[in-house]
Design an enzyme around this catalytic site. Sequence first.
Site, PDB file in Angstrom:
ATOM      1  N   SER A 179       0.808  -1.217   0.000  1.00  0.00           N
ATOM      2  CA  SER A 179       0.000   0.000   0.000  1.00  0.00           C
ATOM      3  C   SER A 179       0.843   1.270   0.000  1.00  0.00           C
ATOM      4  CB  SER A 179      -0.960   0.041   1.195  1.00  0.00           C
ATOM      5  OG  SER A 179      -0.241   0.262   2.396  1.00  0.00           O
ATOM      6  N   THR A 206      -1.511   0.675  -6.330  1.00  0.00           N
ATOM      7  CA  THR A 206      -1.652   0.115  -4.988  1.00  0.00           C
ATOM      8  C   THR A 206      -2.860   0.777  -4.333  1.00  0.00           C
ATOM      9  OG1 THR A 206      -0.462  -0.505  -2.966  1.00  0.00           O
ATOM     10  CG2 THR A 206      -0.093   1.739  -3.786  1.00  0.00           C
ATOM     11  N   TYR A 207      -3.101   0.450  -3.081  1.00  0.00           N
ATOM     12  CA  TYR A 207      -4.244   1.016  -2.372  1.00  0.00           C
ATOM     13  C   TYR A 207      -3.772   1.936  -1.250  1.00  0.00           C
ATOM     14  CZ  TYR A 207      -3.219  -2.665   1.002  1.00  0.00           C
ATOM     15  OH  TYR A 207      -2.585  -3.484   1.902  1.00  0.00           O
ATOM     16  N   GLY A 215       5.693  -2.206   1.405  1.00  0.00           N
ATOM     17  CA  GLY A 215       5.790  -3.499   0.740  1.00  0.00           C
ATOM     18  C   GLY A 215       6.521  -3.396  -0.584  1.00  0.00           C
ATOM     19  N   ALA A 216       6.061  -4.147  -1.579  1.00  0.00           N
ATOM     20  CA  ALA A 216       6.729  -4.181  -2.884  1.00  0.00           C
ATOM     21  C   ALA A 216       6.827  -2.797  -3.512  1.00  0.00           C
ATOM     22  CB  ALA A 216       5.995  -5.135  -3.816  1.00  0.00           C
ATOM     23  N   ALA A 217       5.854  -1.936  -3.251  1.00  0.00           N
ATOM     24  CA  ALA A 217       5.875  -0.579  -3.809  1.00  0.00           C
ATOM     25  C   ALA A 217       7.099   0.203  -3.349  1.00  0.00           C
ATOM     26  CB  ALA A 217       4.601   0.168  -3.420  1.00  0.00           C
TER      27      ALA A 217
END
EC number: 4.1.1.11
Length: 155
Positions: free
Chosen positions: A24, A56-57, A72-74
């Site tokens: 996110s 993403t959110y 995270g991955a972002a």
Amino acid sequence: MRKLVGGKLHGIRVTESNLEYHGSITLDPAHCEAAGILPLEFVEIWNKNSGARITTYVILGQRGSRCCVLNGAAARTCQPGDELIICSSVYLDGAEITNLSPAVLTFDANNNIVERLHYSVTRDGAGHYQFGIVAEDGEILQPPLKSGMRQKRAS
């Protein structure tokens, strides 16, 4: 239904990247509210430094913190200090576009809101679409508009 701009945070800077999180982007609730972005809403993120584009959110951080944290991955795509464009979307029938007035916020280097703009689509007498950028004071600005630099529409 067409996917259209719902709201935009233009030029906001990454304050932190947190790889060890579930994912996110964490944003200041005041920024989200001003742009019409909801918690858990999916947004597109365009990194002006690297060219990376991700989806993403949104989760809400602390009000007044001016935070913009990639989780995270972002976090692999955006580093602290990177300048981003964050855009939410709405789905509307094309005929409803003239009722849409998405908010566009621009930011300084400390994530303070510099400008509160709105996009406007109207139709002229011949039925052709006209696009405008409307400042908070109602002034119509001429696109393309560089962030923080107003240009009045030619008469």
